[in-house]
Enzyme design. Structure first.
Site, mmCIF file in Angstrom:
data_model
loop_
_atom_site.group_PDB
_atom_site.id
_atom_site.type_symbol
_atom_site.label_atom_id
_atom_site.label_comp_id
_atom_site.label_asym_id
_atom_site.label_seq_id
_atom_site.Cartn_x
_atom_site.Cartn_y
_atom_site.Cartn_z
ATOM 1 N N GLY A 50 43.887 52.536 41.377
ATOM 2 C CA GLY A 50 43.627 52.934 39.647
ATOM 3 C C GLY A 50 43.427 51.882 38.836
ATOM 4 O O GLY A 50 43.271 51.503 38.066
ATOM 5 N N LYS A 71 50.398 49.873 56.322
ATOM 6 C CA LYS A 71 50.306 50.691 55.086
ATOM 7 C C LYS A 71 49.837 52.262 55.426
ATOM 8 O O LYS A 71 48.946 52.666 55.674
ATOM 9 C CB LYS A 71 49.519 50.054 54.094
ATOM 10 C CG LYS A 71 49.225 51.324 52.823
ATOM 11 C CD LYS A 71 48.399 50.703 51.774
ATOM 12 C CE LYS A 71 47.889 51.503 51.142
ATOM 13 N NZ LYS A 71 46.881 50.826 50.113
ATOM 14 N N ASN A 117 41.316 47.447 44.424
ATOM 15 C CA ASN A 117 40.413 46.811 45.030
ATOM 16 C C ASN A 117 38.947 47.324 44.673
ATOM 17 O O ASN A 117 37.851 45.929 44.488
ATOM 18 C CB ASN A 117 40.302 47.523 47.376
ATOM 19 C CG ASN A 117 38.824 47.915 48.059
ATOM 20 O OD1 ASN A 117 38.759 47.019 48.282
ATOM 21 N ND2 ASN A 117 38.279 48.478 47.709
ATOM 22 N N THR A 118 39.115 48.661 44.583
ATOM 23 C CA THR A 118 37.747 48.804 43.761
ATOM 24 C C THR A 118 37.127 47.994 42.743
ATOM 25 O O THR A 118 36.135 47.686 42.562
ATOM 26 C CB THR A 118 37.974 50.323 43.162
ATOM 27 O OG1 THR A 118 37.928 51.447 44.867
ATOM 28 C CG2 THR A 118 37.094 50.608 42.131
#
Length: 256
Positions: free
Chosen positions: A184, A96, A205-206
């Protein structure tokens, strides 16, 4: 069967997950299991072959496809160097591309990303570039032989959702390449919306790592992505400016 295809590899899950921001790496195996994900991304700097406890690979099931990222690269040259190190370390051909020189908003540099993509694709890497949504940059990444493009939904780690929705929609409509919405997405409903629009996958992820219960949130994202994909395939009904009754409004009482 409906599968995600990247660089000739087939995947059942359309949810990609990350490894950062967890309070403890020990929770990762359960998060991965509940997410149903088959692809996990990680920063190469988190791979420590000399320290098993600190090595992120210790916590990732062997059957997962590793998607190393070039986090920390500020230009194409640095991204290429990180990718080559990743391959030498045995992390495979998936990469990536993240090229970010902006330290405040962490927005990817599309121009440098295109340069790195071409070099690495020519070397046999399966390149998934993280990018600021832009139709022309997307076309150039296709010309550079990217395996997919990964437009951001909002600034990375912000949990703000699909702030770039209309730009992503244009890319989905115009580009013949897998579109993976990355960065986001803060809620399962936002992941579902991206999938309903026609995105091929999302990377989260977050939103999972920072949840009160990351394991349950991972499962919520799994269901949302599956539901969004099913809705896209089923094709949602037309939107009408006026009300349309689902049952006849006349004639019933007159027949009694």
């Amino acid at each position: 069967m409906d599968k995600l295809v990247l660089g000739g590899h087939e995947f059942n899950s359309r949810l990609l997950v990350g490894t950062g921001k967890y309070g403890s790496n020990n929770i990762l195996p359960e998060v991965i299991k509940e997410s149903g994900s088959e692809i996990i991304t990680m920063a190469l700097r988190r791979v420590d072959l000399d320290n098993k406890q600190e090595n992120i690979l210790t916590y990732i099931p062997k059957e997962m496809t590793i998607l190393p990222n070039t986090s920390g690269a500020t230009n194409a040259e640095e991204a290429v160097r990180i990718a080559r190190i990743s391959r030498k370390m045995g992390c495979g051909d998936f990469i990536k591309i993240e090229v970010i020189s902006d330290t405040r908003y962490l927005l990817p540099d599309n121009e440098e990303t295109i340069k790195a993509t071409k070099i690495l694709a020519d070397e046999g890497f399966i390149v998934l570039p993280y990018m600021t949504p832009d139709l022309y940059a997307g076309r150039r990444l296709i010309e550079a032989n990217a395996a997919a493009v990964m437009p951001l939904g909002a600034p990375i780690g912000s949990n703000r959702g699909l702030q770039m929705k209309e730009m992503i929609r244009i890319m989905i409509d115009e580009l013949d390449i897998p579109i993976i919405v990355d960065a986001g997405i803060g809620k399962p409903s936002q992941a579902m919306e991206a999938m309903e629009m026609g995105a091929d996958a999302v990377l989260v992820n977050t939103a999972i790592a920072s949840a009160g219960d990351p394991v349950q949130m991972a499962r919520a994202f799994k269901l949302a992505v599956e539901g969004g994909r099913e809705a896209y395939i089923a094709k949602t009904g037309n939107v009408s400016e006026f009300a349309n009754a689902s049952s006849p409004l006349t004639g019933f009482l007159g027949n009694l």
